[in-house]
Design an enzyme around this catalytic site. Structure first.
Site, PDB file in Angstrom:
ATOM      1  N   ASP A  11       0.783  -1.257   0.000  1.00  0.00           N
ATOM      2  CA  ASP A  11       0.000   0.000   0.000  1.00  0.00           C
ATOM      3  C   ASP A  11       0.813   1.305   0.000  1.00  0.00           C
ATOM      4  O   ASP A  11       0.480   2.238   0.741  1.00  0.00           O
ATOM      5  CB  ASP A  11      -0.970   0.021   1.193  1.00  0.00           C
ATOM      6  CG  ASP A  11      -1.997  -1.115   1.143  1.00  0.00           C
ATOM      7  OD1 ASP A  11      -1.967  -1.916   0.194  1.00  0.00           O
ATOM      8  OD2 ASP A  11      -2.829  -1.182   2.066  1.00  0.00           O
ATOM      9  N   LYS A 109      -7.005  -4.946  -3.037  1.00  0.00           N
ATOM     10  CA  LYS A 109      -7.754  -5.479  -1.891  1.00  0.00           C
ATOM     11  C   LYS A 109      -8.738  -4.445  -1.353  1.00  0.00           C
ATOM     12  O   LYS A 109      -8.555  -3.252  -1.550  1.00  0.00           O
ATOM     13  CB  LYS A 109      -6.776  -5.926  -0.801  1.00  0.00           C
ATOM     14  CG  LYS A 109      -5.935  -4.787  -0.270  1.00  0.00           C
ATOM     15  CD  LYS A 109      -4.881  -5.286   0.687  1.00  0.00           C
ATOM     16  CE  LYS A 109      -4.050  -4.159   1.239  1.00  0.00           C
ATOM     17  NZ  LYS A 109      -4.834  -3.171   2.024  1.00  0.00           N
ATOM     18  N   CYS A 154      -2.229  -2.548   7.602  1.00  0.00           N
ATOM     19  CA  CYS A 154      -2.103  -3.463   6.473  1.00  0.00           C
ATOM     20  C   CYS A 154      -0.802  -4.265   6.474  1.00  0.00           C
ATOM     21  O   CYS A 154      -0.800  -5.433   6.073  1.00  0.00           O
ATOM     22  CB  CYS A 154      -2.319  -2.705   5.174  1.00  0.00           C
ATOM     23  SG  CYS A 154      -4.054  -2.177   5.036  1.00  0.00           S
TER      24      CYS A 154
HETATM   25  C1  VGL Z   1      -4.828   0.836   5.564  1.00  0.00           C
HETATM   26  C2  VGL Z   1      -6.471   1.682   6.920  1.00  0.00           C
HETATM   27  C3  VGL Z   1      -7.392   1.545   5.930  1.00  0.00           C
HETATM   28  C4  VGL Z   1      -3.395   0.462   5.394  1.00  0.00           C
HETATM   29  C5  VGL Z   1      -5.754   0.682   4.548  1.00  0.00           C
HETATM   30  O1  VGL Z   1      -2.911   0.395   4.239  1.00  0.00           O
HETATM   31  O2  VGL Z   1      -2.723   0.223   6.424  1.00  0.00           O
HETATM   32  N1  VGL Z   1      -5.200   1.337   6.754  1.00  0.00           N
HETATM   33  N2  VGL Z   1      -7.028   1.043   4.740  1.00  0.00           N
END
Ligand code: VGL
Ligand code: ZN
Length: 209
Positions: A11, A109, A154
């Site tokens: 991410d 995702k 994540c």
């Molecule tokens: C994430 C919160 C919501 C992350 C993704 O990548 O850690 N955190 N969506």
């Protein structure tokens, strides 16, 4: 030997960088170490948080709820976030200085409205898989190094699921940054230690691989 190791980059997207919708403090500091780390791996896979506008994790989709509040869902507790990583938007794009050219696969995702997914392997319902485990297994991967954003959400969830699926798993701590709300970073570390996830650094990874 080397081809059984995978680098999993979690991410590293605009919305998690300073100025983004769900900015992780110093989130941009992971980009350079990750670009360096990629040189030590034959196999690089990236995850990408990729939500529809009506996503269950967005506070804006729940009347009267604020960001960082929790709601009860079919699959348990869900933290509510600002709208982030909406599929196809700039916020969902990878950081422009991230060397995405090394990634052989990108796992998206959180793509369904009704369930979130912090993990790159299994959604929060604990049942819907992304196919990443199957990809790694069919390629003969045995060891996985996890890095990216956010350490306590994540990255942690992805590392724990990697360990649960039988991969020897390490988190590259200096190639991650966390959100750290209400002790979430320490909780995540305690949790991954229970699952036998190790912690390492960029330098140690490069020196020992
Ligand atoms: C994430 C919160 C919501 C992350 C993704 O990548 O850690 N955190 N969506
Ligand atoms: Zn998300």
């Amino acid at each position: 030997m080397m081809k059984k190791d995978a680098l999993l980059v979690v991410d590293v997207q605009n919305d998690f960088l300073p100025g983004g919708a769900l900015a992780v403090p110093e989130g941009d500091a992971v980009i350079e170490p990750i670009n360096t780390l990629m040189d030590a791996f034959d196999l690089v896979v990236m995850t990408q948080d990729w939500h529809p506008r009506g996503h269950i994790s967005f506070a804006s989709n729940h009347d009267g709820k604020n960001v960082f509040e929790c709601i009860e869902t079919d699959y348990g507790q869900q933290v509510l976030w600002p709208d982030h990583c909406v599929a196809g938007t700039f916020g969902a794009d990878f950081a422009d200085t991230l060397n995405t050219s090394r990634a052989v696969a990108i796992i998206r995702k959180g793509t369904s409205e009704r369930v979130d997914s912090y993990s790159g392997f299994v959604e929060a319902d604990g049942a819907s898989v992304t196919g990443l485990s199957g990809l790694f297994k069919s390629l003969g991967v045995t060891r996985v190094w996890v890095c990216g954003l956010a350490t306590d959400y994540c990255v942690a969830s992805t590392a724990i699921d990697a360990a649960k699926d039988g991969f020897e798993t390490r988190v590259v701590m200096d190639a991650c940054r966390g959100i750290d709300i209400d002790g979430s970073l320490q909780a995540a570390r305690n949790n991954w230690h229970k699952h036998n996830v190790q912690e390492t650094s960029v330098a140690e990874t490069i020196a020992t691989k």
